[in-house]
Design an enzyme around this catalytic site. Structure first.
Site, PDB file in Angstrom:
ATOM      1  N   HIS A 228       0.873  -1.120   0.070  1.00  0.00           N
ATOM      2  CA  HIS A 228       0.265   0.022  -0.143  1.00  0.00           C
ATOM      3  C   HIS A 228       0.903   1.246   0.232  1.00  0.00           C
ATOM      4  O   HIS A 228      -0.203   2.511   0.002  1.00  0.00           O
ATOM      5  CB  HIS A 228      -0.885   0.442   1.105  1.00  0.00           C
TER       6      HIS A 228
ATOM      7  N   SER B 216       4.926   2.664   7.966  1.00  0.00           N
ATOM      8  CA  SER B 216       3.947   0.890   6.834  1.00  0.00           C
ATOM      9  C   SER B 216       6.039   1.082   6.069  1.00  0.00           C
ATOM     10  O   SER B 216       6.139   1.873   5.916  1.00  0.00           O
ATOM     11  CB  SER B 216       3.046   1.529   6.186  1.00  0.00           C
TER      12      SER B 216
ATOM     13  N   ASP C 180       0.182  -7.330   1.508  1.00  0.00           N
ATOM     14  CA  ASP C 180       0.604  -6.520   1.710  1.00  0.00           C
ATOM     15  C   ASP C 180       1.841  -6.148   1.298  1.00  0.00           C
ATOM     16  O   ASP C 180       2.694  -5.050   2.317  1.00  0.00           O
ATOM     17  CB  ASP C 180      -0.075  -5.420   2.754  1.00  0.00           C
TER      18      ASP C 180
END
Length: 472
Positions: free
Chosen positions: A123, A227, A153
């Site tokens: 993402h 992230s 992911d």
């Protein structure tokens, strides 16, 4: 009048005598008794050393070595994308095309090899036109996207450098324990690496409710921009890729989640070697046991995975696993919920052998099972047998999403629309259908009324021409 004054005088005199007697005898005795029982406070001298417990004497954990081994391996990832601006009324009136603008997203990444491979979250780089990497020493590189896996992911990037880069060492996330100290290292604002500390709060967490995730949960602070960063143990080994936070505000409020390193490592190895992720299955369906589930399945155990059905032609079927068996371990991994099972299988490839420990008739048995390819499993849906796209078909056609029709007993779809074996279903009611898991989720949502709720079907024929049909 004299009598009244006499009475008042006598009353006052009696009160004075009574009060004097109480003060002289009763109150004096009570004061002496109270002081005799009262303990005086003990004041501590300035040089007093309080006794401490062993817990307080224990040295606090030292993360300096782990931080030093990690911070130079964590990078800043900048994703630049071109997005179309929504058309205004004036654009429509004058027939102007909507203009594009630049949109920048940022995150973190981890160098995993000296020759420049970098792992991050899918993402973080989704929709990117260009990707740039800033190292902890402020050097900037352009990166190319090697591959991604949306399910886990995970994305793999590559940069070219004349010098060897400071790569991180992989740890074994399966052996990480709840309560173990960990560091979360990210580069969220391109201000060099940032380190936070915490403990592992739980393992094999599924946030989706679809039994498709198996996160490491930690209370090390992770905020937007972290992230794709590293979750490391006390020696600086990579045990997770920081991915998500659980928050109503969008910021850290207590728990964060990381993809286990064993899963991430297997995904990137598959991307490098095969170009996509090699998914393997055990070939069983059922549910995690609890008090309620045990009552429903008619068993006494309350932990483990209850096998309700075994798929034909799978490794579990060939190895002799039966309906009613309770899976308690895969190799040395305890299985208490479905995400334990699915998470461990994500670290394996088709044809890998795992030792499945089962409880059958109150006896523990260990059965070696050769894992099968995920595309051999089918699902029945509106009188059609659907399967995942075979890997060889994906490589041949560059079509990576959809489910193929294995057989069709639905007379309407067969005679009116001509949907035959070999056709590919790509969408239902504007919901993308990527794998049979999406079909199963649709059926779980609508149950026996699933067919009645379909108003739009998107599919491809054997010539790979895209079509759609509206039912009402």
């Amino acid at each position: 009048m004299k009598k009244i004054l006499t009475l008042v005088f006598i009353s006052m005199l009696g009160g004075i005598i009574a009060l004097s007697a109480y003060t002289l005898f009763l109150e004096k005795e009570q004061i002496v008794k109270f002081e005799g029982e009262q303990e005086q406070p003990q004041f501590l001298n300035a040089n007093y050393n309080a006794k401490t417990t062993n817990v307080l004497n224990t040295n606090a954990p030292d993360f300096t070595v782990a931080a030093e081994n990690t911070i130079n391996s964590v990078v800043h990832v900048k994703n630049t994308a071109l997005v179309s601006r929504a058309a205004s009324f004036e654009d429509l009136f004058y027939g102007r095309q909507s203009q594009q603008r630049t949109q920048v997203g940022t995150g973190s990444g981890v160098i995993i090899s000296p020759d420049g491979y970098i792992i991050t979250n899918n993402h973080v780089i989704t929709g990117s036109n260009t990707i740039s990497i800033t190292l902890n020493d402020n050097r900037v590189f352009d990166a190319i996207l090697i591959g991604t896996d949306e399910k886990t992911d995970i994305a793999l990037l590559k940069i070219e450098s004349e010098d060897d880069l400071p790569a991180i060492e992989f740890g074994d996330s399966d052996t990480a324990k709840v309560g173990e100290w960990v560091l979360a290292v990210g580069n969220p604002f391109n201000l060099t690496s940032t380190v936070t500390a915490g403990i592992i709060s739980a393992k094999a967490r599924d946030l989706s409710g679809k039994n498709s995730q198996s996160f490491i949960q930690t209370d090390a602070a992770i905020n937007p921009g972290n992230s794709g960063g590293a979750l490391v143990n006390s020696t600086g080994q990579l045990i997770g890729i920081n991915t998500a936070i659980s928050s109503q505000t969008g910021s850290y409020i207590g728990y964060s989640f990381a993809v286990p390193s064993n899963i991430a490592k297997k995904v990137i190895q598959d991307i490098i070697e095969y170009g996509d992720v090699q998914e393997s299955i055990l070939g069983v369906s059922g549910g995690a046991l609890s008090s309620r589930a045990a009552q429903e399945f008619g068993v006494n155990a309350t932990q483990g995975f209850f096998v309700k059905d075994v798929e034909d032609n799978t490794g579990a079927k060939k190895a002799g696993i039966k309906s009613g068996d309770i899976i308690t371990k895969l190799d040395n991994i305890e299985i208490s919920k479905f995400s334990d099972l699915s998470g461990y299988l994500k670290t394996k490839r088709p044809n890998d052998v795992v030792n499945v420990e089962i409880l059958r008739d109150r006896e523990i048995k260990s059965i070696p099972v050769t894992l099968s390819k995920s595309d051999i499993v089918s699902v029945d849906f509106i009188d059609m047998e659907l399967r995942n796209l075979p890997q060889r078909f994906k490589k041949k056609t560059d079509i990576t999403e959809g489910v193929v029709v294995q057989s069709n007993k639905n007379k309407y779809l067969y005679t009116k629309l001509g949907i035959r074996p070999g056709y590919i279903i790509t969408g239902i009611n504007d919901i993308p259908i990527k794998t049979i898991e999406d079909i199963q989720e649709f059926v779980a949502k609508y149950g026996s009324n699933a067919q009645d709720t379909i108003f739009k079907l998107e599919y491809m024929n054997t010539n790979l021409e895209r079509k759609e049909v509206l039912f009402r």
